[in-house]
Write a protein that holds these residues in place. Sequence first.
Motif, PDB file in Angstrom:
ATOM      1  N   VAL A 151       4.950  15.239  29.267  1.00 18.46           N
ATOM      2  CA  VAL A 151       4.394  14.188  28.410  1.00 18.46           C
ATOM      3  C   VAL A 151       5.285  13.997  27.189  1.00 18.46           C
ATOM      4  O   VAL A 151       5.569  14.951  26.459  1.00 18.46           O
ATOM      5  CB  VAL A 151       2.962  14.527  27.949  1.00 18.46           C
ATOM      6  N   LEU A 152       5.732  12.772  26.967  1.00 14.51           N
ATOM      7  CA  LEU A 152       6.508  12.420  25.778  1.00 14.51           C
ATOM      8  C   LEU A 152       5.583  11.704  24.809  1.00 14.51           C
ATOM      9  O   LEU A 152       4.955  10.708  25.158  1.00 14.51           O
ATOM     10  CB  LEU A 152       7.683  11.516  26.155  1.00 14.51           C
ATOM     11  N   ILE A 153       5.493  12.220  23.600  1.00 13.28           N
ATOM     12  CA  ILE A 153       4.541  11.703  22.623  1.00 13.28           C
ATOM     13  C   ILE A 153       5.254  11.498  21.287  1.00 13.28           C
ATOM     14  O   ILE A 153       6.281  12.113  21.023  1.00 13.28           O
ATOM     15  CB  ILE A 153       3.343  12.679  22.476  1.00 13.28           C
ATOM     16  N   GLY A 154       4.733  10.615  20.445  1.00  8.96           N
ATOM     17  CA  GLY A 154       5.356  10.339  19.162  1.00  8.96           C
ATOM     18  C   GLY A 154       4.837  11.239  18.058  1.00  8.96           C
ATOM     19  O   GLY A 154       3.839  11.948  18.217  1.00  8.96           O
ATOM     20  N   LYS A 155       5.522  11.191  16.921  1.00  8.77           N
ATOM     21  CA  LYS A 155       5.134  11.990  15.765  1.00  8.77           C
ATOM     22  C   LYS A 155       5.394  11.173  14.516  1.00  8.77           C
ATOM     23  O   LYS A 155       6.367  10.422  14.442  1.00  8.77           O
ATOM     24  CB  LYS A 155       5.950  13.286  15.727  1.00  8.77           C
ATOM     25  N   GLY A 156       4.517  11.285  13.531  1.00  4.45           N
ATOM     26  CA  GLY A 156       4.706  10.535  12.298  1.00  4.45           C
ATOM     27  C   GLY A 156       3.806  11.049  11.196  1.00  4.45           C
ATOM     28  O   GLY A 156       3.366  12.201  11.206  1.00  4.45           O
ATOM     29  N   GLY A 157       3.508  10.171  10.245  1.00  6.67           N
ATOM     30  CA  GLY A 157       2.750  10.563   9.071  1.00  6.67           C
ATOM     31  C   GLY A 157       3.686  11.071   7.991  1.00  6.67           C
ATOM     32  O   GLY A 157       4.794  11.545   8.269  1.00  6.67           O
ATOM     33  N   PHE A 158       3.258  10.976   6.755  1.00 10.57           N
ATOM     34  CA  PHE A 158       4.103  11.393   5.632  1.00 10.57           C
ATOM     35  C   PHE A 158       4.554  12.843   5.769  1.00 10.57           C
ATOM     36  O   PHE A 158       5.686  13.192   5.444  1.00 10.57           O
ATOM     37  CB  PHE A 158       3.352  11.200   4.308  1.00 10.57           C
ATOM     38  N   TYR A 159       3.658  13.696   6.272  1.00 11.30           N
ATOM     39  CA  TYR A 159       3.983  15.113   6.411  1.00 11.30           C
ATOM     40  C   TYR A 159       4.532  15.466   7.792  1.00 11.30           C
ATOM     41  O   TYR A 159       4.804  16.631   8.067  1.00 11.30           O
ATOM     42  CB  TYR A 159       2.730  15.966   6.131  1.00 11.30           C
ATOM     43  N   GLY A 160       4.652  14.475   8.660  1.00 13.57           N
ATOM     44  CA  GLY A 160       5.165  14.727   9.999  1.00 13.57           C
ATOM     45  C   GLY A 160       4.241  15.560  10.855  1.00 13.57           C
ATOM     46  O   GLY A 160       4.690  16.277  11.745  1.00 13.57           O
ATOM     47  N   ASN A 161       2.938  15.447  10.620  1.00 15.34           N
ATOM     48  CA  ASN A 161       1.964  16.294  11.325  1.00 15.34           C
ATOM     49  C   ASN A 161       0.961  15.493  12.154  1.00 15.34           C
ATOM     50  O   ASN A 161      -0.119  16.000  12.482  1.00 15.34           O
ATOM     51  CB  ASN A 161       1.197  17.157  10.312  1.00 15.34           C
ATOM     52  N   VAL A 162       1.318  14.247  12.487  1.00 16.92           N
ATOM     53  CA  VAL A 162       0.394  13.390  13.231  1.00 16.92           C
ATOM     54  C   VAL A 162       1.032  12.971  14.553  1.00 16.92           C
ATOM     55  O   VAL A 162       2.148  12.429  14.578  1.00 16.92           O
ATOM     56  CB  VAL A 162       0.023  12.124  12.429  1.00 16.92           C
ATOM     57  N   PHE A 163       0.321  13.198  15.649  1.00 16.41           N
ATOM     58  CA  PHE A 163       0.761  12.672  16.935  1.00 16.41           C
ATOM     59  C   PHE A 163       0.470  11.174  16.962  1.00 16.41           C
ATOM     60  O   PHE A 163      -0.648  10.743  16.678  1.00 16.41           O
ATOM     61  CB  PHE A 163       0.028  13.351  18.090  1.00 16.41           C
ATOM     62  N   ARG A 164       1.496  10.398  17.318  1.00 14.91           N
ATOM     63  CA  ARG A 164       1.337   8.951  17.439  1.00 14.91           C
ATOM     64  C   ARG A 164       1.283   8.619  18.928  1.00 14.91           C
ATOM     65  O   ARG A 164       2.258   8.825  19.655  1.00 14.91           O
ATOM     66  CB  ARG A 164       2.502   8.226  16.771  1.00 14.91           C
ATOM     67  N   ILE A 165       0.145   8.108  19.370  1.00 18.21           N
ATOM     68  CA  ILE A 165      -0.058   7.775  20.780  1.00 18.21           C
ATOM     69  C   ILE A 165      -0.068   6.256  20.915  1.00 18.21           C
ATOM     70  O   ILE A 165      -1.048   5.593  20.593  1.00 18.21           O
ATOM     71  CB  ILE A 165      -1.372   8.388  21.297  1.00 18.21           C
TER      72      ILE A 165
ATOM     73  N   LEU B 266       0.821  -1.213   0.000  1.00 15.31           N
ATOM     74  CA  LEU B 266       0.000   0.000   0.000  1.00 15.31           C
ATOM     75  C   LEU B 266       0.852   1.259   0.000  1.00 15.31           C
ATOM     76  O   LEU B 266       1.920   1.299   0.619  1.00 15.31           O
ATOM     77  CB  LEU B 266      -0.908   0.024   1.238  1.00 15.31           C
ATOM     78  N   ARG B 267       0.376   2.272  -0.674  1.00 19.50           N
ATOM     79  CA  ARG B 267       1.000   3.578  -0.552  1.00 19.50           C
ATOM     80  C   ARG B 267       0.868   4.041   0.905  1.00 19.50           C
ATOM     81  O   ARG B 267      -0.132   3.760   1.553  1.00 19.50           O
ATOM     82  CB  ARG B 267       0.329   4.584  -1.486  1.00 19.50           C
ATOM     83  N   ASN B 268       1.891   4.702   1.386  1.00 22.15           N
ATOM     84  CA  ASN B 268       1.957   5.181   2.773  1.00 22.15           C
ATOM     85  C   ASN B 268       2.377   4.093   3.749  1.00 22.15           C
ATOM     86  O   ASN B 268       2.486   4.329   4.949  1.00 22.15           O
ATOM     87  CB  ASN B 268       0.629   5.793   3.233  1.00 22.15           C
ATOM     88  N   ALA B 269       2.644   2.881   3.245  1.00 20.67           N
ATOM     89  CA  ALA B 269       3.036   1.773   4.112  1.00 20.67           C
ATOM     90  C   ALA B 269       4.485   1.907   4.556  1.00 20.67           C
ATOM     91  O   ALA B 269       5.305   2.548   3.888  1.00 20.67           O
ATOM     92  CB  ALA B 269       2.855   0.450   3.380  1.00 20.67           C
ATOM     93  N   TYR B 270       4.784   1.286   5.682  1.00 19.15           N
ATOM     94  CA  TYR B 270       6.173   1.130   6.131  1.00 19.15           C
ATOM     95  C   TYR B 270       6.345  -0.297   6.623  1.00 19.15           C
ATOM     96  O   TYR B 270       5.650  -0.735   7.544  1.00 19.15           O
ATOM     97  CB  TYR B 270       6.520   2.108   7.260  1.00 19.15           C
ATOM     98  N   HIS B 271       7.309  -1.021   6.000  1.00 17.19           N
ATOM     99  CA  HIS B 271       7.534  -2.419   6.372  1.00 17.19           C
ATOM    100  C   HIS B 271       8.977  -2.723   6.743  1.00 17.19           C
ATOM    101  O   HIS B 271       9.297  -3.870   7.049  1.00 17.19           O
ATOM    102  CB  HIS B 271       7.097  -3.342   5.231  1.00 17.19           C
ATOM    103  N   GLY B 272       9.852  -1.712   6.736  1.00 16.25           N
ATOM    104  CA  GLY B 272      11.232  -1.948   7.112  1.00 16.25           C
ATOM    105  C   GLY B 272      12.199  -1.209   6.215  1.00 16.25           C
ATOM    106  O   GLY B 272      11.809  -0.572   5.234  1.00 16.25           O
ATOM    107  N   ASN B 273      13.494  -1.310   6.540  1.00 16.92           N
ATOM    108  CA  ASN B 273      14.483  -0.530   5.796  1.00 16.92           C
ATOM    109  C   ASN B 273      15.617  -1.370   5.223  1.00 16.92           C
ATOM    110  O   ASN B 273      16.715  -0.866   4.983  1.00 16.92           O
ATOM    111  CB  ASN B 273      15.055   0.576   6.695  1.00 16.92           C
ATOM    112  N   ALA B 274      15.375  -2.669   4.997  1.00 19.68           N
ATOM    113  CA  ALA B 274      16.319  -3.494   4.250  1.00 19.68           C
ATOM    114  C   ALA B 274      15.899  -3.491   2.783  1.00 19.68           C
ATOM    115  O   ALA B 274      14.899  -2.854   2.410  1.00 19.68           O
ATOM    116  CB  ALA B 274      16.349  -4.904   4.825  1.00 19.68           C
ATOM    117  N   SER B 275      16.622  -4.188   1.933  1.00 19.48           N
ATOM    118  CA  SER B 275      16.378  -4.061   0.489  1.00 19.48           C
ATOM    119  C   SER B 275      14.973  -4.473   0.069  1.00 19.48           C
ATOM    120  O   SER B 275      14.287  -3.749  -0.655  1.00 19.48           O
ATOM    121  CB  SER B 275      17.414  -4.888  -0.282  1.00 19.48           C
ATOM    122  N   GLY B 276      14.505  -5.633   0.538  1.00 24.73           N
ATOM    123  CA  GLY B 276      13.177  -6.086   0.146  1.00 24.73           C
ATOM    124  C   GLY B 276      12.066  -5.266   0.761  1.00 24.73           C
ATOM    125  O   GLY B 276      11.123  -4.851   0.094  1.00 24.73           O
TER     126      GLY B 276
END
Length: 475
Positions: free
Chosen positions: A436-450, A185-195
């Motif tokens: 409070v320590l909170i995460g951040k993500g999303g393609f644009y870096g504008n989403v709090f990840r809880i 899927l577009r927007n997916a993340y499955h890892g950072n090795a070659s495959g």
Amino acid sequence: MNRAVMRRALWESRHLRRRGRGYSRSADACNDVVDVYPKMPPFDYTAPPYTGPTAAEILTKRKEFLSPSMFYFYEKPVNVVHGKMQYLFDENGRRYLDAFGGIATVSCGHCHPDVVKAIVNQTETLQHSTVLYLNHAITDFAEALASKLPSDLKVVFFTNSGTEANELAMMMARLYTGCHDIVSLRNAYHGNASGTMGATAQCNWKFNVVQSGVHHAINPDPYRGLFGSDGEKYAKDVEDLIQFGTSGQVAAFMSEAIQGVGGIVELASGYLPAVYSSIRKAGGLCIADEVQSGFGRTGSHFWGFENQGVVPDIVTMAKGIGNGIPVGAVVTTPKIAEVLTRRSYFNTFGGNPVCTAAGHAVLRVIERENLQENAHVVGSYLKERLNALKDKHEIIGDVRGRGLMLGVELVTDRESKTPAKVEILQVMDQMKEMGVLIGKGGFYGNVFRITPPLCFSLQDADFLVDVMDYAMAKL
């Protein structure tokens, strides 16, 4: 869950919140203005004194000796030196509420005594040998893990990380089917090795290296997607990819149930059943990436894929499986597992006795302490409060996810959905200053990840939202 129990939990939390908030008069006392400061829930624990290097000293060494690709949160990064359950402590002994859980990794809570005991006991007995010898730690954990999965998913291969697990799953699918093409899927993340980098579909995480045989379907994103929440319309794109982008036969379809790095995007309802049907008609296998959404984190189910009523052919997992210990796994059927016997396939550290002992302890704690149910109760309440916050602050464009895997997307304009890239950094830094320590993500870096530890409480949820509310009011 019983609705009466949920209503009771919500009432108790609101009652405690009203009693537990700290109040402090502002400087403008002549106008009798009262400023409400969020108060962290009490916690009967004090971190031991820290005598190691300071944050500044560590940062200096980090810049000199570690890869420049490594980034960190906050203008003044936190020197985390101690952890206990859902809290972290810095070099000065200051306590922080951990709403990120080491990127959805700390499931039981930091330094859970049962997990620590299992690690210490196994380390003192046998730290490492090899799977070429027998040891009960790996087989006991494999049996317990298989019991949590449906159907004939009962053969386990242990790895060291989610990337390794996904690499192995993709290779097994290609070997089993004799096809090379994989749909992701577009927007997916499955890892950072070659495959897995090929299966990942965000340019932020992809280098310009050879990545072949992966087709990226339209992302079934209910907030930003082309078809809103209509899962079956998105699924039609997978059929088109098979017909027009492949030979008509594929190796596999791989997806997360809730995209973590992509910004806590829950796939549109009805999507996976339709896609799984199309993939299997094309001779392919269905791979569920449960690296972030597994082990009860979604609350309603133990695995994320269960929320859409499907049964995959291969399941990959890591992160929460070890509560911070590096371990991952691929679980599949006996028939599919046979493909690895065509050659010699081996992993030196996968199935290490210390890691598998830790994983087994984590599984027991999740079950004994009802952490999946807690994720459902606290997560549902937290999402309700975040939606109420959305009604108050225009900068919140969307609240999504389930259980204790929630996302809050910030936008400067709700109509255009313009990402609030600068504002999220300001809010995030202000929240850190308030504890409070909170995460951040999303393609644009504008989403709090809880994605906090699953022992997160209703009072913790209140504190998180009150702090976010206070920080947003200061924008």
